[in-house]
Design a protein around this motif. Structure first.
Motif, PDB file in Angstrom:
ATOM      1  N   ARG A  44       0.851  -1.184   0.000  1.00 17.08           N
ATOM      2  CA  ARG A  44       0.000   0.000   0.000  1.00 17.08           C
ATOM      3  C   ARG A  44       0.885   1.231   0.000  1.00 17.08           C
ATOM      4  O   ARG A  44       1.774   1.358   0.846  1.00 17.08           O
ATOM      5  N   SER A  46      -6.169  -4.582   4.349  1.00 16.92           N
ATOM      6  CA  SER A  46      -6.518  -3.173   4.202  1.00 16.92           C
ATOM      7  C   SER A  46      -7.605  -2.767   5.191  1.00 16.92           C
ATOM      8  O   SER A  46      -7.531  -1.703   5.829  1.00 16.92           O
ATOM      9  N   ASP A  84      -7.285   0.057   8.048  1.00 15.82           N
ATOM     10  CA  ASP A  84      -8.138   1.240   7.927  1.00 15.82           C
ATOM     11  C   ASP A  84      -9.027   1.469   9.142  1.00 15.82           C
ATOM     12  O   ASP A  84      -9.309   2.617   9.500  1.00 15.82           O
ATOM     13  N   SER A 119      -1.452   7.058   1.593  1.00 16.36           N
ATOM     14  CA  SER A 119      -2.793   7.478   1.172  1.00 16.36           C
ATOM     15  C   SER A 119      -3.284   8.577   2.099  1.00 16.36           C
ATOM     16  O   SER A 119      -3.307   8.408   3.317  1.00 16.36           O
ATOM     17  N   SER A 164      -7.492   4.555   0.895  1.00 19.31           N
ATOM     18  CA  SER A 164      -6.376   3.626   0.768  1.00 19.31           C
ATOM     19  C   SER A 164      -6.643   2.641  -0.370  1.00 19.31           C
ATOM     20  O   SER A 164      -7.790   2.362  -0.702  1.00 19.31           O
TER      21      SER A 164
END
Length: 312
Positions: A163, A294, A298, A166, A170
């Motif tokens: 990743r 993710s 998050d 961001s 994301s």
């Protein structure tokens, strides 16, 4: 089997639709001795560093739900290093305790143990560490970039989940370490009160969307629906106890890869939602696993918010 509970809510303007599933046990609600065993195995793994750049691709919705299409252009085969992990019906995913985070608030690299539905170790996921990543974890919080290696039981890296930094939304990509090819991506979609993700698989010339998540604010359930609104997979955050949730960075998840595991979730919750009559291929399962990472970063890691872990 990852421990998950599945839910769906309607998606406006012709995107995907579904209905909500209540959080279910699915036979994987507790963390027993197998989780401790997996944690011990994880401590022995040497997470070597591999560096590659991410690729950006356009996304185009794939309207096909025919399981014969899943065989066309497939990147991962059953003899791949990640095959033994991704061919499971479901996975239990546990994010390991970060003692420095608990004691002094120092954000450490995330580590995950992967277990099969019976609680036996299946593999590991370990965040790569460099000096820049150590400082980045403290400075950027939920916006920080990361690279996570997916390893088999022998500690051999087979996939990398990456990743970039961001600022708002994301997105992660999953890469085949055997040839550096991007298998697919998961994109977070901004919404003021919902939790939304779009999942894409590499079809050779472009990225083709195969599933979508659209769940209410504060949801712990992330079912993934195809274009017809049928559930094809899901990621579920499971409650691990009030003490663990409030005072630690421990995380427990269920990841369902096929209709059999999703059906078990339904039976446990007593809620019926439409299920797809086909199963995802290994490429798309790899994207589902990347989406689970993710989602954890998050919403559920302690660096993802300012309150204790119980409040996503």
């Amino acid at each position: 089997m990852l421990v998950l509970s599945v839910g769906f809510s309607g998606v406006a303007d012709g995107v995907f639709a579904g209905s909500e599933l209540l959080l279910g046990a699915c036979g994987c609600s507790s963390v027993g001795g197998a989780a401790k065993s997996a944690s011990n195995e994880l401590a022995k793994v040497d997470s070597g560093c591999h560096k590659d750049t991410l690729s950006e691709s356009g996304a185009e919705l794939d309207g096909s739900s025919d399981d014969s299409d899943s065989l066309d252009g497939q990147i991962l085969e059953s003899n791949h290093g990640a095959g033994a992990i991704l061919e499971l019906s479901s996975l239990r995913v546990t994010r390991q305790l970060e003692m420095l985070n608990i004691l002094v608030g120092f954000e450490q690299a995330n580590r995950y143990a992967l277990m099969d539905p019976q609680g036996n170790p299946a593999g590991f996921m370990v965040e790569e560490q460099t000096w820049s990543s150590i400082f980045g974890r403290q400075l950027y919080g939920m916006h920080r970039p990361f690279k996570i290696l997916v390893m088999d039981l022998n500690g051999n890296p087979c996939l990398r989940i990456s990743r970039p930094f961001s600022f708002i939304n994301s997105w992660v990509s999953v890469e085949n370490l055997e040839n550096g090819q991007i298998i697919g991506e998961s994109h977070q979609e901004w919404h003021i009160w919902r939790r939304c993700y779009n999942l894409f698989a590499n079809q050779g010339s472009d990225m083709s969307q195969f599933a979508r998540v659209d769940m209410p604010f504060l949801s712990w359930e992330f079912p993934m629906a195809d274009e017809q609104g049928q559930t094809v997979a899901g990621v579920y955050r499971d409650f691990s106890g009030i003490g663990m949730e409030l005072f630690t960075d421990y995380g427990l998840y269920g990841v369902c890869f096929d209709s059999a595991s999703l059906r078990q979730r339904q039976a446990a919750s007593g809620t019926l939602i439409p299920l797809a009559d086909y199963d995802l291929d290994l490429d798309k399962r790899a994207v589902v696993l990347a989406a689970a990472v993710s989602i954890d970063f998050d919403y559920f890691s302690r660096h993802s918010h300012f309150g204790p872990g119980y409040f996503p």
